[in-house]
Scaffold this motif. Structure first.
Motif, PDB file in Angstrom:
ATOM      1  N   TYR A  99       6.493  -4.730 -13.038  1.00 29.35           N
ATOM      2  CA  TYR A  99       6.317  -3.298 -12.808  1.00 29.35           C
ATOM      3  C   TYR A  99       6.441  -2.518 -14.119  1.00 29.35           C
ATOM      4  CZ  TYR A  99       7.277   1.394 -10.946  1.00 29.35           C
ATOM      5  OH  TYR A  99       7.258   2.740 -10.675  1.00 29.35           O
TER       6      TYR A  99
ATOM      7  N   SER B   2      12.578   0.155  -3.820  1.00 37.37           N
ATOM      8  CA  SER B   2      11.151   0.241  -4.129  1.00 37.37           C
ATOM      9  C   SER B   2      10.883   0.848  -5.505  1.00 37.37           C
ATOM     10  CB  SER B   2      10.420   1.031  -3.045  1.00 37.37           C
ATOM     11  OG  SER B   2      10.923   2.356  -2.959  1.00 37.37           O
TER      12      SER B   2
ATOM     13  N   LEU C 211       2.050  -3.815  -6.087  1.00 35.04           N
ATOM     14  CA  LEU C 211       3.102  -4.738  -5.660  1.00 35.04           C
ATOM     15  C   LEU C 211       3.510  -4.456  -4.217  1.00 35.04           C
ATOM     16  CD1 LEU C 211       5.376  -4.756  -8.850  1.00 35.04           C
ATOM     17  CD2 LEU C 211       3.478  -6.270  -8.278  1.00 35.04           C
ATOM     18  N   GLY C 212       3.661  -5.510  -3.431  1.00 30.68           N
ATOM     19  CA  GLY C 212       4.097  -5.388  -2.051  1.00 30.68           C
ATOM     20  C   GLY C 212       5.110  -6.461  -1.713  1.00 30.68           C
ATOM     21  N   ILE C 213       5.813  -6.263  -0.616  1.00 32.95           N
ATOM     22  CA  ILE C 213       6.817  -7.216  -0.137  1.00 32.95           C
ATOM     23  C   ILE C 213       6.424  -7.673   1.263  1.00 32.95           C
ATOM     24  CG2 ILE C 213       9.250  -7.559   0.514  1.00 32.95           C
ATOM     25  CD1 ILE C 213       8.871  -7.207  -2.475  1.00 32.95           C
TER      26      ILE C 213
ATOM     27  N   LEU D 111       9.872  -9.096 -10.449  1.00 31.72           N
ATOM     28  CA  LEU D 111       9.172  -7.905  -9.975  1.00 31.72           C
ATOM     29  C   LEU D 111       9.387  -6.733 -10.915  1.00 31.72           C
ATOM     30  CD1 LEU D 111       9.809  -7.967  -6.112  1.00 31.72           C
ATOM     31  CD2 LEU D 111       7.571  -7.758  -7.200  1.00 31.72           C
TER      32      LEU D 111
ATOM     33  N   PHE E  62       7.514  -1.869  -5.894  1.00 29.97           N
ATOM     34  CA  PHE E  62       6.627  -2.191  -4.775  1.00 29.97           C
ATOM     35  C   PHE E  62       6.365  -0.941  -3.933  1.00 29.97           C
ATOM     36  CE2 PHE E  62      10.957  -3.395  -3.445  1.00 29.97           C
ATOM     37  CZ  PHE E  62      11.104  -2.707  -2.256  1.00 29.97           C
TER      38      PHE E  62
END
Length: 396
Positions: free
Chosen positions: A167, A201, A180-182, A163, A206
């Motif tokens: 990023y 984050s 980006l998400g979780i 991740l 994310f």
């Protein structure tokens, strides 16, 4: 390559006639907005929680012919439509994943990828940015090995590194996407780590966390769930003397009010805070209300993710079998024809009205053992004990 045993399998070059976008729908029709596409049922992990452990049916991978037909059909429908690569396997593990993603983007479709994140290496990060993937959601169920034992145990350090790399590469390229998400699968063992995950984050890039509950596929996992009753407040709406409305102001989260609020929620109160509802509502299906559908690896069309495959799970320690429900196949008819078909329209109407027996609130009838019927109707499928409709389980 690809192929598997899907309809129309074999090596096929993806040549897609994008067709005209924005075909007008009949007045009053419901627009399709998101399609969950299951590229494969195979995965690079073998988690104890996975619903595939309870399957008796064969899995497979989506052929280029099937995916090509699907994208052509979506390109001819009214937009905007999002293709969500997910289902019950790891989409990035499909050997033609990058070709399929490129084809969807070339057809003007928005894209989302739900992944365990382990295959998102440096080369994958480059391609996600180059192909313009819109959103990547990484499934995480604990930051420590103890918290994720039996789930994605020990995978977080590698996923976090992937991740972070994606990023930083996005920042260096000046790219706005992928977002980006979780997706956080909450259990009794890991829920205490949610605040720490939120604090990461900025480091990992994310911008959202979707929290969902664990669906126990074995008796051993029943002790890990964070629910024993639905989060809804009944099926009659409210407010009423049976379901009173309590309108609260904002409180300090550390004050004694927090405990009182949770007790009210647990008692089925219609609870508002500063004008916003913060309690569960009457059951409702977001797959229907938000114009979503699901396409299995073989091209079969299902109204939602939980009805894609026959599987078993446990609710209140009682085993329940969910029998799959398919409305057609994109290899035999267009997705638009299936979506507008009488059977699919009738199903959506039933689900919007949600006139099913309240199985999730019931003490224990034998009919709860499957979704084939309930005590008020012989009509299949019955959604009265759907964990998604009860607001206990969510999908990106």
């Amino acid at each position: 390559m690809g192929g598997g045993s899907a309809a129309g399998g074999g090596e096929v070059e993806l040549r897609i006639d994008h067709g005209p976008r924005g075909v007008s729908l009949v007045a009053g029709d419901e627009c399709l907005q998101k399609v969950y596409v299951e590229l494969t049922t195979e995965c690079n992990l073998a988690c104890a929680m996975c619903p595939r452990n309870s399957w008796s049916e064969a899995g497979g991978t989506m052929s280029a012919a099937t995916f090509g037909r699907l994208v052509e059909q979506l390109a001819a429908m009214a937009g905007p439509i999002t293709v969500n690569f997910s289902g019950y396997g790891e989409p990035m593990g499909h050997e033609r994943f990058w070709e399929y993603l490129a084809a969807a983007r070339s057809a003007g479709l928005a894209t989302e990828i739900v992944t365990n994140g382990l295959l998102m290496d440096a080369a994958a990060a480059e391609r996600l940015i180059e192909l313009g993937a819109g959103r990547v959601v990484v499934s995480i169920d604990g930051l420590s090995e103890a918290a994720s034992d039996g789930l994605h145990a020990g995978s977080f350090p590698a996923v976090a590194a992937n991740l972070r790399r994606l990023y930083h590469l996005r920042l260096m390229r000046g790219a706005a996407a992928p977002e980006l998400g979780i997706e956080f699968i909450a259990t009794r063992r890991n829920v205490h780590e949610l605040p720490r995950l939120k604090s990461l984050s900025q480091a990992l890039g994310f911008s959202s966390i979707l929290v969902t509950n664990l669906i126990p596929s074995t008796p051993e996992l029943c002790d890990d769930v964070l629910y024993g009753r639905p989060g809804t407040v009944g099926r009659g709406g409210g407010p009423s003397p049976e379901i009173p409305l309590v309108d609260m102001p904002n409180f300090d989260a550390a004050s004694p009010a927090s405990e009182a609020i949770e007790r009210l929620r647990g008692a089925g109160t219609l609870l508002y805070s500063n004008g916003q509802c913060v309690s569960g509502q009457s059951p409702g299906c977001r797959f229907v209300t938000e114009g979503r559908t699901a396409v299995c690896w073989d091209g079969s069309v299902s109204p939602c993710l939980p009805l894609m495959h026959t599987h078993e799970y446990y609710f209140r320690r009682h085993r329940r079998k969910v029998v799959r429900y398919h409305l057609g196949n994109v290899n035999d008819a267009s997705l638009e024809a299936i979506w507008r078909g009488d059977e699919y329209r009738a199903f959506r109407k039933r689900v919007r009205e949600f006139d099913f027996s309240p199985c999730s609130d019931c003490g224990g009838c034998d009919l709860r053992q499957t979704n084939e019927r309930d005590c008020s109707s012989e009509q299949f499928p019955s959604c009265g004990e759907c964990l998604w409709a009860a607001g206990l389980v969510q999908c990106p």
